[in-house]
Design a protein around this motif. Structure first.
Motif, PDB file in Angstrom:
ATOM      1  N   HIS A   4       2.269 -31.762 -30.131  1.00 13.05           N
ATOM      2  CA  HIS A   4       3.484 -31.335 -30.811  1.00 13.05           C
ATOM      3  C   HIS A   4       3.857 -29.929 -30.384  1.00 13.05           C
ATOM      4  O   HIS A   4       2.994 -29.110 -30.062  1.00 13.05           O
ATOM      5  N   ARG A   6       5.335 -26.688 -31.969  1.00 11.95           N
ATOM      6  CA  ARG A   6       5.508 -26.189 -33.326  1.00 11.95           C
ATOM      7  C   ARG A   6       5.350 -24.679 -33.377  1.00 11.95           C
ATOM      8  O   ARG A   6       5.079 -24.035 -32.370  1.00 11.95           O
ATOM      9  N   SER A  25      -1.813 -32.240 -32.516  1.00 17.10           N
ATOM     10  CA  SER A  25      -1.321 -32.423 -33.877  1.00 17.10           C
ATOM     11  C   SER A  25      -2.414 -32.261 -34.926  1.00 17.10           C
ATOM     12  O   SER A  25      -2.115 -31.985 -36.080  1.00 17.10           O
ATOM     13  N   ARG A  29      -2.633 -24.889 -38.184  1.00 19.53           N
ATOM     14  CA  ARG A  29      -1.371 -24.220 -37.854  1.00 19.53           C
ATOM     15  C   ARG A  29      -1.588 -23.012 -36.947  1.00 19.53           C
ATOM     16  O   ARG A  29      -0.869 -22.830 -35.982  1.00 19.53           O
ATOM     17  N   SER A  67       8.733 -30.135 -33.483  1.00 18.36           N
ATOM     18  CA  SER A  67       8.866 -30.263 -34.927  1.00 18.36           C
ATOM     19  C   SER A  67      10.343 -30.092 -35.298  1.00 18.36           C
ATOM     20  O   SER A  67      11.165 -29.684 -34.474  1.00 18.36           O
ATOM     21  N   THR A  69      11.736 -27.867 -37.228  1.00 17.43           N
ATOM     22  CA  THR A  69      12.121 -26.458 -37.150  1.00 17.43           C
ATOM     23  C   THR A  69      12.323 -26.027 -35.710  1.00 17.43           C
ATOM     24  O   THR A  69      13.312 -25.360 -35.388  1.00 17.43           O
TER      25      THR A  69
END
Length: 82
Positions: A4, A6, A25, A29, A67, A69
């Motif tokens: 991902h 992100r 993923s 974070r 993502s 965002t």
């Protein structure tokens, strides 16, 4: 392994600064990531977004999914460049 694109948070308390990264993923974070694609600074007026489009296209071509965002940040940068 799903990959991902992100945000990962940097900066001190109440002064956020984000990196746009490519990560597995299942990683945390702010954990390990594969590559840094750019930065996002929401405290600037207007918010500063810098993305390396070559790297972005490379990872999207390999199957990385941005993502929600990050997708909106990509659209904002494309609109400001046009």
């Amino acid at each position: 392994m799903a990959v991902h694109i992100r945000l990962t948070r940097r900066g001190r308390k109440k002064c956020p600064f984000y990196r746009i990264v490519v990560a597995d993923s299942q990683c945390a974070r702010d954990g390990k990531f594969l590559d840094i694609l750019g930065t996002y600074d929401p405290k600037c007026d207007p918010a500063a977004v810098k993305i390396d489009t070559e790297k972005l296209n490379h990872w999207v071509g390999k199957g990385a999914v941005p993502s929600v965002t990050v997708r909106s940040l990509i659209r904002k940068q494309a609109a400001s460049a046009a």
